[in-house]
Design a protein around this motif. Structure first.
Motif, mmCIF file in Angstrom:
data_model
loop_
_atom_site.group_PDB
_atom_site.id
_atom_site.type_symbol
_atom_site.label_atom_id
_atom_site.label_comp_id
_atom_site.label_asym_id
_atom_site.label_seq_id
_atom_site.Cartn_x
_atom_site.Cartn_y
_atom_site.Cartn_z
ATOM 1 N N GLY A 15 58.592 69.525 35.894
ATOM 2 C CA GLY A 15 59.539 70.036 36.894
ATOM 3 C C GLY A 15 60.804 69.208 37.019
ATOM 4 O O GLY A 15 61.622 69.436 37.912
ATOM 5 N N VAL A 16 60.978 68.227 36.128
ATOM 6 C CA VAL A 16 62.191 67.393 36.157
ATOM 7 C C VAL A 16 62.994 67.653 34.888
ATOM 8 O O VAL A 16 62.424 67.685 33.787
ATOM 9 C CB VAL A 16 61.823 65.889 36.201
ATOM 10 C CG1 VAL A 16 63.079 65.021 36.266
ATOM 11 C CG2 VAL A 16 60.904 65.599 37.387
ATOM 12 N N ASP A 54 76.049 77.692 32.650
ATOM 13 C CA ASP A 54 75.303 78.909 33.021
ATOM 14 C C ASP A 54 73.797 78.690 32.866
ATOM 15 O O ASP A 54 73.002 79.085 33.714
ATOM 16 C CB ASP A 54 75.733 80.108 32.145
ATOM 17 C CG ASP A 54 77.187 80.496 32.399
ATOM 18 O OD1 ASP A 54 77.735 80.090 33.448
ATOM 19 O OD2 ASP A 54 77.768 81.199 31.549
ATOM 20 N N LEU A 55 73.425 78.064 31.739
ATOM 21 C CA LEU A 55 72.000 77.807 31.479
ATOM 22 C C LEU A 55 71.415 76.921 32.585
ATOM 23 O O LEU A 55 70.333 77.190 33.104
ATOM 24 C CB LEU A 55 71.856 77.128 30.106
ATOM 25 C CG LEU A 55 70.460 76.732 29.629
ATOM 26 C CD1 LEU A 55 70.397 76.754 28.102
ATOM 27 C CD2 LEU A 55 70.017 75.351 30.127
ATOM 28 N N LEU A 56 72.152 75.884 32.954
ATOM 29 C CA LEU A 56 71.649 74.961 33.980
ATOM 30 C C LEU A 56 71.492 75.677 35.323
ATOM 31 O O LEU A 56 70.546 75.422 36.071
ATOM 32 C CB LEU A 56 72.605 73.768 34.132
ATOM 33 C CG LEU A 56 72.566 72.733 33.004
ATOM 34 C CD1 LEU A 56 73.714 71.738 33.153
ATOM 35 C CD2 LEU A 56 71.238 71.984 32.989
ATOM 36 N N ASP A 61 63.935 74.045 37.547
ATOM 37 C CA ASP A 61 63.339 72.721 37.729
ATOM 38 C C ASP A 61 63.516 72.268 39.184
ATOM 39 O O ASP A 61 64.447 72.686 39.871
ATOM 40 C CB ASP A 61 64.017 71.718 36.785
ATOM 41 C CG ASP A 61 64.040 72.234 35.356
ATOM 42 O OD1 ASP A 61 63.144 71.870 34.590
ATOM 43 O OD2 ASP A 61 64.943 73.033 35.018
ATOM 44 N N SER A 62 62.636 71.384 39.638
ATOM 45 C CA SER A 62 62.742 70.953 41.040
ATOM 46 C C SER A 62 63.602 69.709 41.209
ATOM 47 O O SER A 62 64.040 69.396 42.317
ATOM 48 C CB SER A 62 61.355 70.735 41.640
ATOM 49 O OG SER A 62 60.579 69.950 40.785
ATOM 50 N N LEU A 63 63.850 68.985 40.096
ATOM 51 C CA LEU A 63 64.724 67.812 40.177
ATOM 52 C C LEU A 63 65.557 67.717 38.908
ATOM 53 O O LEU A 63 65.046 67.953 37.801
ATOM 54 C CB LEU A 63 63.874 66.536 40.345
ATOM 55 C CG LEU A 63 64.647 65.269 40.721
ATOM 56 C CD1 LEU A 63 65.218 65.370 42.136
ATOM 57 C CD2 LEU A 63 63.740 64.032 40.628
ATOM 58 N N VAL A 90 69.265 64.975 41.787
ATOM 59 C CA VAL A 90 69.483 65.976 42.837
ATOM 60 C C VAL A 90 68.494 67.128 42.682
ATOM 61 O O VAL A 90 68.141 67.504 41.561
ATOM 62 C CB VAL A 90 70.924 66.571 42.815
ATOM 63 C CG1 VAL A 90 71.941 65.551 43.299
ATOM 64 C CG2 VAL A 90 71.305 67.095 41.445
ATOM 65 N N SER A 91 68.054 67.688 43.803
ATOM 66 C CA SER A 91 67.154 68.843 43.717
ATOM 67 C C SER A 91 67.966 70.133 43.575
ATOM 68 O O SER A 91 67.497 71.109 43.006
ATOM 69 C CB SER A 91 66.236 68.908 44.936
ATOM 70 O OG SER A 91 67.015 68.820 46.098
#
Ligand SMILES: [Zn+2]
Length: 296
Positions: A159-160, A192-194, A199-201, A210-211
């Motif tokens: 998740g990171v 755009d992809l990001l 992901d949570s972080l 940053v979350s």
């Protein structure tokens, strides 16, 4: 510099270039980036060993010296295997390419032959492509984040997302004025992809974890679009690349005082001009042996 625990599997090391560490249940570790030099590499290794982990692999997100200069020491000390994309591998293994391309392919003068522009070089054992890989029995996702560097990747685990230099913290955008990008179309795709990632972080190499990456992406995208607009406005009359660079920098309060800074800014301006040429929005012309760019 500290080893910060995010979850049982994922850690990050805060530094001038943030690094990541992903571990498996046997305490084997995969490092994401290495910092700029041997001294940084030694500090990183001390943190990893101090936590009781064994370093098995290193993923280099891209070939810039501040991300891979610590790798030779870590490889020598631990035998860790090195992973990178094919495009970045060429520069990582033959690091003279970085100052060479910065100096238009000509042999670079000594101010470009230091640790900020040329890492010591290390062999890349495994070429990676986007998708899930099993690196030394540690599973991570390789994410295509090309743009800042043409073959740059990010690494996601638990998740990171370690997002390298695809985006930089808003305060770093302000500090740099015009962030370094090599392939502008790919950099815009990467924003755009990001934005679509769940992901949570998110951990940029330059900035705090940053979350919510939204404001960071917005700051980076806005600055790229503003710079495009600035350059297009300048090109209502024909200008040389050097004139465009000077005007764009002045408008952002950037003052160029050395050859390294000039080369990095020149690369960035050429990325904008290449993008606008491919888009058909500007054209080149030649007069008195000078190359001019202007709006079509
Ligand atoms: Zn970089």
């Amino acid at each position: 510099m500290n080893l910060n625990k995010i979850s049982d599997r994922v850690y990050y090391i805060d530094s001038a270039v943030n690094m990541g560490l992903v571990v498996n249940d046997r305490g084997e570790a995969l490092l994401i980036d290495t910092g700029i030099d041997e001294s940084t590499g030694k500090k990183v290794l001390k943190l990893i060993l101090g936590a009781g982990f064994a370093l098995k692999g290193i993923i280099l997100t891209h070939s810039h010296a501040d991300h891979c200069g610590g790798a030779p020491h870590l490889v020598k000390a631990t035998g860790a295997r090195v992973y990178a994309t094919g495009l970045e591998k060429g520069v990582i293994e033959s690091p003279l390419w970085e100052p060479l391309y910065l100096f238009s392919g000509a042999y670079p003068p000594s101010p470009l032959l230091n640790k900020f522009f040329m890492a010591p070089g290390v062999a890349v054992n495994h070429t990676v492509v986007p998708g899930v890989i099993n690196a030394g029995d540690i599973s991570v996702e390789i994410v295509d984040l090309a743009g800042h560097s043409p073959g740059q990747i990010g690494v996601a685990a638990g998740g990171v997302l370690f997002c390298a230099d695809s985006v930089i913290a808003p305060e770093v955008v302000e500090k740099h004025g015009i962030p370094l990008n090599s392939h502008l179309a790919r950099a815009l795709d990467t924003f755009d992809l990001l934005e679509a990632r769940k992901d949570s972080l998110f951990i940029p190499a330059h900035g705090s974890p940053v979350s919510d990456l939204g404001p960071v992406i917005k700051a980076n995208r806005s600055r790229v679009l503003e710079t495009l607009s600035t350059i297009l406005q300048l090109l209502d009359k024909p200008l040389t690349a050097e004139e465009i660079l000077a005007e764009a920098c002045s408008q952002r309060g950037i003052s160029i005082t050395n050859i390294g800074q000039q080369c990095l800014m020149n690369l960035t301006v050429m990325a904008y001009l290449g993008y606008l040429l491919e888009e058909g929005r500007i054209a080149v012309s030649y007069e008195s042996n000078r190359q001019y760019f202007s709006m079509v």
